[in-house]
Design an enzyme around this catalytic site. Sequence first.
Site, PDB file in Angstrom:
ATOM      1  N   GLN A 314       0.925  -1.219   0.145  1.00 12.11           N
ATOM      2  CA  GLN A 314       0.038   0.019   0.051  1.00 12.11           C
ATOM      3  C   GLN A 314       0.765   1.133   0.013  1.00 12.11           C
ATOM      4  OE1 GLN A 314      -3.331   0.569  -0.116  1.00 12.11           O
ATOM      5  NE2 GLN A 314      -3.236   2.818   0.220  1.00 12.11           N
ATOM      6  N   GLU A 315       1.974   1.063   0.862  1.00 10.81           N
ATOM      7  CA  GLU A 315       2.671   2.227   0.936  1.00 10.81           C
ATOM      8  C   GLU A 315       3.633   2.660  -0.430  1.00 10.81           C
ATOM      9  OE1 GLU A 315       2.999   4.826   2.991  1.00 10.81           O
ATOM     10  OE2 GLU A 315       1.839   3.677   4.839  1.00 10.81           O
TER      11      GLU A 315
END
Length: 470
Positions: A314-315
């Site tokens: 996600q990051e």
Amino acid sequence: MFILRQAPRLRPYIYTAGILFLAVWIVLTSANRKPLIEQITDRGYLRVVSLAAPLSTLDIDQTRTGFEYQLATNFADHLGVGIEFIIAEDHQHVFQALRDRRADIAAANLHLTPSRESIYQPHPSYRDSRTLVIYRKTQGFKRPKSFADIKEGNIIALDGSAEAAQLLSIKPDIEVDLLEELNHLDLMTLLQNREATFAVVPSDLFSRVKSYHPELAKAFEIQSDAPAVWYSLKSEDQTLNRAVSDWLEKPESKRLIEQLNRDSTPPKNPLNFVETHAFRMALEERYKPLNPYFVEAGELVGLDHHILAAVGYQESHWDEDAVSSTGVRGIMMLTQATAEEMGVEERTDPRESIIGGAKYLRKMEEKVPDRIPEPERLWLAMAGYNVGFGHLEDARILTQRGGKNADRWEDVAQFLPLLEDPEIAAKTRHGEARGSEPVTYVNNIQKYTQIIEPFRRLNQNRSIKLKPLD
């Protein structure tokens, strides 16, 4: 990869001659032998040839598992003997191992094919399946409903597979590319890469993995009844066949097969086509060397390493050199201040970033009441990290006022977006916030957590890599 293009007129005669020769040879060499089941008992172990493929035999993190592995191991236990596995390169080599008498049984998600029965003994079926023609969905391309609708393009199948035999028995003059040293997942990837137009695959596998290939779809069936079976070399001696039949009829064997069918069906992929393609590309290109670091970090802080890996995706999409306009960087996108606080000297070092990010995530949980059970506490901590803990607390108060559970993420997620409404936000302590963002952030991490392991297991059995989107 070797492609053998079948010659429709000559090949059936070659097969027939070979089959007759082998049938005679088998009968002659079977004389004066001990019963098969006695040979296995005297030897002390059952010899099984299998494939490294889904629904067959898998080596995951140095542990052998898989539907056929577990089923065959249970049968060996029933006989009171050990087990020895041979992992063949492809279907042709599976049957070669039987002909060479290096294996007693072939257990490799094989399907019933009448043309094999002059040489090989099929054992009773244990799973229903059908033979499908599949294709890649493309705008403007009309789904064919039969071979009559296929006007152009190429068809691929695995050489030596039941699907290839069924296809050639139904359409003996059809031109098909028979592929060696690949598996059904590779056929699907070739379709995804537009290196083939159609592929012939068994439904028992395709139904399990089709959500992980959202651009592929069933065109039509070419055989409605092609159940999964084990095979042995044909013999007048039926002791092994009777032993398998008796064992399959046992209630405990039927329960085992039901359990294995459930266990071999991965959770449905919640991502759309573009998201799935990007996730798989990242998995193939960047994830493998990172997995040990996520496992290490998970053990260090007591978190499921799949959750940490999902946060990393996600990051940064697992890009160790990722950097944002605000200066956060690395796999876990740490700020300089957070990195220093967590003892991270180099934010672009994958191991340091992952361990530092895991420690920080645990620290964030300390701001959430410890009465809240996992994983609810973790989801709330992630949302607080994303939007700010003051805004999270405002949303939890709104949740409680709305008659929902402020300790439950799914309930809080319904009220966080209300912080974007100026009238509602004006009545909260911390005011207006982008409340939809933490909901998307946490929900994405939940989706990635769910599919990382199934995708990783599928990818360990692929020889063909996915190409970038056009």
